[in-house]
Design an enzyme around this catalytic site. Structure first.
Site, PDB file in Angstrom:
ATOM      1  N   GLY A  86       0.822  -1.207   0.000  1.00 45.48           N
ATOM      2  CA  GLY A  86       0.000   0.000   0.000  1.00 45.48           C
ATOM      3  C   GLY A  86       0.854   1.253   0.000  1.00 45.48           C
ATOM      4  N   LYS A 109       3.856  12.356  -3.065  1.00 48.18           N
ATOM      5  CA  LYS A 109       4.781  11.304  -2.639  1.00 48.18           C
ATOM      6  C   LYS A 109       5.759  11.897  -1.624  1.00 48.18           C
ATOM      7  CE  LYS A 109       7.832   7.780  -4.629  1.00 48.18           C
ATOM      8  NZ  LYS A 109       8.407   7.271  -5.903  1.00 48.18           N
ATOM      9  N   ASP A 121       8.689   6.445   8.034  1.00 44.81           N
ATOM     10  CA  ASP A 121       8.249   7.789   8.426  1.00 44.81           C
ATOM     11  C   ASP A 121       7.358   8.437   7.380  1.00 44.81           C
ATOM     12  OD1 ASP A 121      10.020   8.509   6.401  1.00 44.81           O
ATOM     13  OD2 ASP A 121      11.479   9.450   7.737  1.00 44.81           O
ATOM     14  N   ARG A 179      -1.941  -1.167  -9.976  1.00 42.20           N
ATOM     15  CA  ARG A 179      -0.772  -2.004 -10.167  1.00 42.20           C
ATOM     16  C   ARG A 179      -1.191  -3.462 -10.248  1.00 42.20           C
ATOM     17  NH1 ARG A 179       3.218   1.309  -7.197  1.00 42.20           N
ATOM     18  NH2 ARG A 179       2.146   3.187  -6.472  1.00 42.20           N
ATOM     19  N   ASP A 244       4.239  -4.758  -7.447  1.00 43.09           N
ATOM     20  CA  ASP A 244       3.614  -3.528  -6.961  1.00 43.09           C
ATOM     21  C   ASP A 244       4.156  -2.305  -7.686  1.00 43.09           C
ATOM     22  OD1 ASP A 244       5.871  -4.514  -5.196  1.00 43.09           O
ATOM     23  OD2 ASP A 244       5.801  -2.430  -4.540  1.00 43.09           O
ATOM     24  N   ASN A 245       5.181  -2.480  -8.515  1.00 45.78           N
ATOM     25  CA  ASN A 245       5.705  -1.395  -9.338  1.00 45.78           C
ATOM     26  C   ASN A 245       5.394  -1.618 -10.820  1.00 45.78           C
ATOM     27  OD1 ASN A 245       6.829  -0.210  -7.073  1.00 45.78           O
ATOM     28  ND2 ASN A 245       8.810  -1.203  -7.351  1.00 45.78           N
TER      29      ASN A 245
END
Length: 472
Positions: A86, A109, A121, A179, A244-245
């Site tokens: 996610g 992003k 983080d 994706r 996922d990419n």
């Protein structure tokens, strides 16, 4: 003037199982360092005052009409399945329908923690933000499907990585952020209703002529074939081709440890995390097939006749290597200035590439000057080029202006690794002139630009970038 973004958020209107509602986390002192006015115009965005845009694109101010969410997905990372990933450092502000009629996502992003941050983080530092800005816009100018950069903002905060680093946020644009991993998570969970809804949504948004899941698979396969052939044609190495990419829209997405080759070698790897060379330059076509097999496995789950679906999906995926080879051959024929197809062209290309690898020839510059005497300057042993050139000249007889096709197909400028690193170091020190210059030159990569000829040069020995990093 007030910033106006004409949002129309179709994904956020889907059920909450696909995402988590998540506002960006504000930062201390945002400062706008780049804004893509051309892209904004296509998206129908009216720019505002610089300070307002800094607040919005840093995440301090949620613009009217936005519906910020963090998207859910899973994925295979270096071949190992991770059941939940996610958006761990990104928030989808919403979507626009541009003046060209195309729907696009607008994502921040580096905008802070989300429910999917997994101990991270949620932030990004300035270097990877500027790298993605430059490289994604360069890819667009090269004619390669890609996410794009709308804005970059310094946050005025420090991000702790291997050292304290200046924080930044990238405003990224994509035709969607769907994706392969988005389908994988619902298939793996056995949530067939959600998988079917996602499939229907993807078809409606990206491939409206597709009739059902197998047609979607075929369309995504074809988009990936075209994309990978274009990557190979410019010596691009994605570096982290996890599922996922892998965008179902056939766009280049998630620029982390990406790089463009300098000296050609098929096994070139830059990514610091790709220790086994899984995503090396020459492996990218095979990995694309592997990723499509994972998409097929997911889509099959919703089919009422599972046996028939397996048979059809197998046929679709098994056809992909030949399609990739055909697309690669067509791309490299053009790179050699050949308009027509003849038997033996694949051997001619392979012979050149082998000689380039043996002679440490620069990938971009060799193809740019191909067919001319100066091509020999790229080879440690110029005779290796001379003998190949004689064969090429015999093959190119009768072709319509091969040198013009070579110039139109092979870029003069790419975002070379050492220039990108130099640009980042300068920006961290407060000097954005190299960033702005690189951006400007790369908007016309196929044009000769004598005033910027040094940007065509491969790195000196002390400038070679040995490894690239995810870094965000």
């Amino acid at each position: 003037m007030t910033l106006m973004i004409p949002f129309d958020n179709s994904y956020a209107r889907l059920p909450g199982v696909f995402y988590s509602k998540q506002a960006p986390v504000p930062v201390r002192a945002p400062r706008l360092v780049a804004f893509n006015t051309d892209l904004a115009a296509v998206m129908g965005i009216t720019p505002g005052e610089v300070e307002e845009m800094a607040q919005v694109f840093a995440g301090n101010q949620v613009p009217k009409g936005a519906d910020p969410i963090a998207q859910l997905y899973a994925g295979h990372q270096f071949g190992h399945y991770n059941p939940q990933l996610g958006d761990g450092r990104a928030v989808l502000l919403g979507e626009t329908v541009g003046v060209d009629g195309l729907r696009r996502d607008l994502q921040l992003k580096g905008s802070g923690r989300t429910p999917y941050s997994r101990q991270g983080d949620g932030r990004a530092w300035l270097g990877p933000v500027l790298r993605e800005y430059v490289v994604s816009e360069a890819m667009h100018a090269l004619g390669i499907p890609t996410t794009r950069a709308l804005a970059a903002v310094e946050t005025g905060e420090t991000v702790l990585r291997e050292a304290p680093l200046p924080g930044a946020v990238l405003a990224r644009v994509a035709s969607s952020h769907l994706r392969v991993g988005t389908f994988q998570i619902f298939a793996a969970r056995g949530e067939m209703g959600s998988l079917k809804q996602l499939t229907d949504y993807a078809i409606a948004r990206h491939y409206p002529d597709a009739e059902g899941p197998m047609d979607l698979l075929r369309a995504v396969r074809d988009a990936q074939v075209a994309l990978i052939a274009r990557w190979m044609g410019v010596g691009f190495i994605h570096g982290v081709m996890n599922t996922d990419n892998s965008s179902i829209a056939g766009e280049t997405i998630d620029y982390g440890p990406c790089a463009f080759m300098d000296s050609y070698h098929p096994n070139t790897v830059y990514s610091s995390i790709d220790r086994m060379g899984r995503y090396a330059y020459s492996n990218q076509p095979d990995i694309a097939v592997w990723n499509m097999a994972q998409l097929a496995t997911s889509l099959i789950q919703q089919m009422p006749d599972r046996a028939a679906a397996v048979e059809e999906a197998t046929e679709i995926v098994h056809a992909m290597p030949d399609l990739l080879q055909e697309a690669w051959l067509a791309k490299f024929r053009c790179k050699l200035g050949l308009n027509t197809a003849q038997k033996g062209d694949d051997a001619l290309i392979a012979d050149l590439l082998q000689r380039m690898a043996q002679n440490q020839a620069d990938f971009t510059n060799t193809f740019r000057v191909l067919g001319r005497a100066e091509g020999r300057d790229q080879f440690l042993d110029p005779a290796a080029y001379d003998t190949w050139l004689a064969t090429w000249q015999a093959r190119a007889k009768g072709e319509a202006d091969p040198l013009a096709l070579i110039a139109a197909t092979n870029p003069a400028f790419i975002p070379r690794n050492h220039r990108v690193e130099q640009m980042i170091q300068a920006a961290v020190a407060g000097d954005y002139a190299p960033f702005q210059r690189l951006q400007q030159v790369l908007t016309t990569p196929y044009a000769d630009q004598p005033d910027h000829a040094e940007l065509q040069s491969p790195p000196a020995e002390n400038e070679v970038v040995q490894a690239t990093f995810c870094g965000t």
